[in-house]
Design an enzyme around this catalytic site. Structure first.
Site, PDB file in Angstrom:
ATOM      1  N   ASP A 173     -85.896  52.277  31.007  1.00 38.50           N
ATOM      2  CA  ASP A 173     -85.390  50.911  31.195  1.00 38.50           C
ATOM      3  C   ASP A 173     -84.436  50.525  30.068  1.00 38.50           C
ATOM      4  OD1 ASP A 173     -87.810  51.320  32.608  1.00 38.50           O
ATOM      5  OD2 ASP A 173     -88.071  49.166  32.838  1.00 38.50           O
ATOM      6  N   HIS A 190     -82.492  47.337  30.720  1.00 39.25           N
ATOM      7  CA  HIS A 190     -82.547  45.884  30.940  1.00 39.25           C
ATOM      8  C   HIS A 190     -81.385  45.133  30.298  1.00 39.25           C
ATOM      9  CE1 HIS A 190     -86.071  45.334  33.366  1.00 39.25           C
ATOM     10  NE2 HIS A 190     -86.811  46.085  32.564  1.00 39.25           N
ATOM     11  N   ASP A 224     -83.980  50.147  36.311  1.00 34.23           N
ATOM     12  CA  ASP A 224     -84.121  48.911  35.530  1.00 34.23           C
ATOM     13  C   ASP A 224     -83.075  48.820  34.420  1.00 34.23           C
ATOM     14  OD1 ASP A 224     -86.205  48.160  37.119  1.00 34.23           O
ATOM     15  OD2 ASP A 224     -87.598  47.771  35.483  1.00 34.23           O
ATOM     16  N   ASP A 258     -81.022  42.941  34.569  1.00 31.53           N
ATOM     17  CA  ASP A 258     -81.983  41.843  34.392  1.00 31.53           C
ATOM     18  C   ASP A 258     -82.455  41.742  32.940  1.00 31.53           C
ATOM     19  OD1 ASP A 258     -82.014  40.609  36.859  1.00 31.53           O
ATOM     20  OD2 ASP A 258     -83.626  41.857  37.662  1.00 31.53           O
ATOM     21  N   ARG A 259     -82.857  40.522  32.584  1.00 31.02           N
ATOM     22  CA  ARG A 259     -83.421  40.154  31.288  1.00 31.02           C
ATOM     23  C   ARG A 259     -82.375  40.149  30.173  1.00 31.02           C
ATOM     24  NH1 ARG A 259     -88.870  39.779  32.178  1.00 31.02           N
ATOM     25  NH2 ARG A 259     -89.828  41.233  33.649  1.00 31.02           N
ATOM     26  N   ASN A 279     -87.400  48.872  40.011  1.00 34.91           N
ATOM     27  CA  ASN A 279     -87.843  47.695  40.759  1.00 34.91           C
ATOM     28  C   ASN A 279     -86.967  46.470  40.497  1.00 34.91           C
ATOM     29  OD1 ASN A 279     -89.128  47.640  38.072  1.00 34.91           O
ATOM     30  ND2 ASN A 279     -90.160  45.799  38.809  1.00 34.91           N
ATOM     31  N   HIS A 280     -86.117  46.509  39.455  1.00 32.66           N
ATOM     32  CA  HIS A 280     -85.209  45.394  39.183  1.00 32.66           C
ATOM     33  C   HIS A 280     -83.838  45.584  39.818  1.00 32.66           C
ATOM     34  CE1 HIS A 280     -87.184  42.522  36.416  1.00 32.66           C
ATOM     35  NE2 HIS A 280     -88.018  43.533  36.249  1.00 32.66           N
ATOM     36  N   HIS A 295     -88.985  55.885  38.844  1.00 31.27           N
ATOM     37  CA  HIS A 295     -89.098  54.707  37.983  1.00 31.27           C
ATOM     38  C   HIS A 295     -90.535  54.259  37.730  1.00 31.27           C
ATOM     39  CE1 HIS A 295     -88.092  51.010  35.968  1.00 31.27           C
ATOM     40  NE2 HIS A 295     -88.899  50.369  36.788  1.00 31.27           N
ATOM     41  N   ARG A 323     -99.579  43.264  38.177  1.00 34.52           N
ATOM     42  CA  ARG A 323     -98.172  43.047  38.530  1.00 34.52           C
ATOM     43  C   ARG A 323     -98.034  42.328  39.865  1.00 34.52           C
ATOM     44  NH1 ARG A 323     -94.242  45.870  35.604  1.00 34.52           N
ATOM     45  NH2 ARG A 323     -94.972  47.662  34.418  1.00 34.52           N
ATOM     46  N   HIS A 382     -90.693  51.920  33.534  1.00 33.67           N
ATOM     47  CA  HIS A 382     -91.364  50.762  34.126  1.00 33.67           C
ATOM     48  C   HIS A 382     -92.248  49.981  33.164  1.00 33.67           C
ATOM     49  CE1 HIS A 382     -92.473  48.335  37.509  1.00 33.67           C
ATOM     50  NE2 HIS A 382     -93.688  48.826  37.676  1.00 33.67           N
ATOM     51  N   SER A 405     -71.998  28.066  42.746  1.00 29.49           N
ATOM     52  CA  SER A 405     -71.275  27.029  42.021  1.00 29.49           C
ATOM     53  C   SER A 405     -72.151  26.275  41.047  1.00 29.49           C
ATOM     54  CB  SER A 405     -70.670  26.032  43.024  1.00 29.49           C
ATOM     55  OG  SER A 405     -71.704  25.361  43.741  1.00 29.49           O
ATOM     56  N   GLU A 448     -74.291  23.929  52.527  1.00 32.71           N
ATOM     57  CA  GLU A 448     -75.246  24.965  52.110  1.00 32.71           C
ATOM     58  C   GLU A 448     -76.662  24.566  52.486  1.00 32.71           C
ATOM     59  OE1 GLU A 448     -72.958  26.908  48.244  1.00 32.71           O
ATOM     60  OE2 GLU A 448     -74.117  25.059  48.008  1.00 32.71           O
ATOM     61  N   ASP A 507     -73.333  11.872  43.683  1.00 34.80           N
ATOM     62  CA  ASP A 507     -72.016  12.495  43.496  1.00 34.80           C
ATOM     63  C   ASP A 507     -71.660  13.443  44.639  1.00 34.80           C
ATOM     64  OD1 ASP A 507     -73.778  14.534  42.993  1.00 34.80           O
ATOM     65  OD2 ASP A 507     -72.841  15.180  41.099  1.00 34.80           O
TER      66      ASP A 507
END
Length: 613
Positions: free
Chosen positions: A174, A176, A203, A206-207, A235-236, A287, A346, A373, A554, A561, A594
């Site tokens: 990982d 990350h 992985d 992320d993070r 998994n990420h 992983h 987990r 992992h 945005s 949306e 607004d």
């Protein structure tokens, strides 16, 4: 009494006389032994504190992965069906649609310029640009991602690597989004090429704050050396995980109005990443891990791209065999005891024991399982009689100096060599003493634990009161510790932590209410409000839902949306949303009038609508 004191004086004098009779060398040896004993006790205390801190960080991380929301009305329905919205709400676009049309590069663009086919010069230019915190232009991002997408479609689910030509191969765990760690590996081990192949075991996003840059470097390397670079899915590398753990936020921050296109491109690429790599037909790199039902032949036949998110359209008890095969190899963890059981910590995958590993290795005639992992303090760990190796390459994962990163080098004879490192660009913590470093990490862990306790204040208070039969406001430390575990289910050494987490009176009893009030003051939260706790616990999930509805990234939800989201919910959940109701709901959420809904307004609407609190 006087005789006793006289005896102690005589004893002291005798000891002093005996010490004076010792030679200088004997006194030196005695002093050295005393210092050694003191140091060993000191190291043991530091190790006990470190293990406790490590347990706090890890349990809180895994608890965060399994959090579930209990909401009412619209919010409850959105969260229940957010996995289905991705498919029906138009979040995933085809690569062909995204590449249509040219994109002009402005004259003042200061980042790297890339040409395909990828060259070493282009790669090096891109790395230098990233080190200078320059963002790669959308045109080049699209160029790289569409090219690697086509390349990945030609690869099997389980790729085949060999050391017969290069004589060695490197496995990284990982990352990350930690660009510095990736560059440290390249500095120590050399850039990948045909003579220096690498396996990146998932992985890598992320993070961390440089997930885009890390991913683009890895994909560029794959384009440059397709037979020497192997990238597994983690998994990420998952649409829903990216919504929650920061990658899509990073993309939105860096690419603004182009963010929907960039996230869709990454989503397509991630869905085509192989799930494993076999080295010399003897070492399987994946992983997460395995389960008793893992079958490599079957795994290799699955059409992997139909799972852009393994959390989408499925639950943990789903009977889909293909999904289960993929989910288990990306989410599972080893355990020291025999057998297997659901990975409840987990919230997904399984815990697999040494007997499961042995059966798997024998069944497929391989000798070793290499996985990632899990963060490890040394950056790696050997379990199951050294048949399972965990490699984790992101240093300082929980806190500065909390852990080393590591990578694994495998030679032609399948010999193993681990290389550890730590990114020292994070500050001056490496100059601190061992005790001070552990104290810094410990303070961070305790702070996070206190926040988690605060978010469960009401449930804890109810549990404490059950033990306080005489309404004294205090309970025993054993009752406090058991209550903490019943509610939080973290498996922590509560007796050891009690002095840091609550108030102990002169009778050795826990003043539970005062202790909880103290935590509220420290965390600047209003005591006694279950609403505050719920908002704190669910903020990350609410952010994920907000991003899902905000299709153009945005930072605001428009009326269109919201209507699109409600139409999708009507299809997948059977929940009717008349147009007038949608309009009224949008007006109610738009607190400042607004014409659009920001996240704070979304959060406030959740607070107001939860009538059960």
């Amino acid at each position: 009494m006087g005789c006793g004191a006289h005896s102690r004086v005589e004893s002291s004098l005798v000891s002093s006389v005996q010490a004076n009779r010792l030679s200088k060398s004997e006194r030196t040896i005695r002093a050295a032994i005393l210092i050694q004993q003191w140091y060993r006790r000191y190291v043991a205390r530091m190790e006990a504190r470190r293990r406790c801190v490590w347990s706090i960080f890890q349990k809180l991380e895994y608890t965060n992965e399994q959090d579930q929301l209990k909401l009412q009305s619209f919010f409850r329905t959105v969260l229940k069906h957010y996995k289905l919205l991705q498919g029906t709400n138009g979040c995933r676009q085809s690569t062909k649609d995204l590449v249509a049309g040219g994109v002009a590069i402005p004259d003042d663009y200061a980042g790297a310029h890339i040409q395909l086919p990828m060259t070493l010069k282009s790669l090096q230019t891109m790395i230098i640009s990233f080190k200078q915190a320059k963002i790669l232009h959308y045109h080049y991002v699209r160029l790289i991602l569409t090219s690697v997408h086509e390349l990945l479609k030609l690869q099997p689910n389980i790729t085949q690597a060999t050391t017969h030509i290069s004589r060695q191969i490197t496995v990284c765990g990982d990352l990350h989004g930690n660009l510095d760690d990736l560059l440290i590996i390249f500095h120590k081990n050399g850039l990948p090429d045909n003579d220096n192949p690498y396996v990146f075991n998932g992985d890598f996003v992320d993070r961390g704050g440089c997930s885009v840059e890390v991913a683009l470097i890895l994909f560029s390397l794959l384009l440059l050396y397709p037979s020497a670079i192997f990238i597994n899915r983690g998994n990420h590398e998952d649409y829903i995980m990216n919504l929650r753990y920061g990658f899509f936020d990073e993309v939105r921050h860096k690419y603004a109005e182009r963010a929907p296109s960039v996230t869709s491109l990454f989503n397509d690429v991630f869905s085509w990443l192989p799930v494993g790599c076999m080295i010399n037909n003897k070492i399987f790199v994946v992983h997460g891990g395995i389960s008793p039902s893992t079958d490599l032949q079957y795994l290799n036949t699955i059409k992997r791209d139909k799972f852009p998110s393994l959390l989408q359209c499925h639950d943990m008890n789903d009977g889909d065999a293909e999904w289960r095969q993929l989910f288990d190899v990306l989410w599972s963890d080893p355990k020291p005891t025999k057998g297997s059981k659901p990975n409840t910590l987990r919230g997904g995958g399984v815990y697999f024991g040494p007997d499961v590993t042995k059966q798997f290795l024998q069944k497929h005639d391989i000798t070793l399982l290499v996985r990632s992992h899990e963060c490890k303090q040394d950056g790696y760990e050997l379990t199951h009689d050294k048949k399972v190796i965990t490699v984790f390459s992101a240093s300082n994962y929980y806190q500065h100096t909390s852990n080393n990163g590591a990578y694994l080098k495998i030679d032609n004879n399948l010999g193993l060599h681990f290389v550890q490192f730590m990114n020292s660009n994070e500050g001056g913590h490496l100059k601190l003493s061992l005790r001070r470093r552990i104290s810094v990490i410990e303070a961070s862990a305790i702070r996070e634990l206190k926040e988690h306790i605060n978010s469960n204040r009401t449930a804890l208070l109810e549990q404490f009161i059950q033990h306080d039969q005489d309404d004294s406001g205090s309970i025993t430390t054993c009752e406090w510790a058991s209550s903490m575990e019943i509610v939080l289910k973290l498996g922590l050494p509560w007796h050891t932590l009690k002095q840091r987490l609550t108030i102990i009176n002169s009778d050795g009893r826990v003043e539970y209410s005062a202790g909880l009030d103290q935590l509220c003051v420290q965390n600047k939260l209003k005591a006694g409000t279950m609403i505050t706790e719920t908002l704190y616990r669910n903020r990350a999930n609410l952010e994920m839902v907000f991003r899902l509805i905000d299709k153009d990234n945005s930072g605001y939800i428009s009326m269109a949306e919201l209507e699109s989201c409600c139409e999708a919910l009507e299809k997948v959940a059977g929940t009717p949303f008349p147009h007038d109701s949608i309009k009224s709901m949008a007006t109610a959420m738009d607190i400042n009038n607004d014409g659009q809904i920001c996240f704070n307004e979304f959060l406030e609407s959740f607070r107001l609508c939860d009538n059960s609190l």
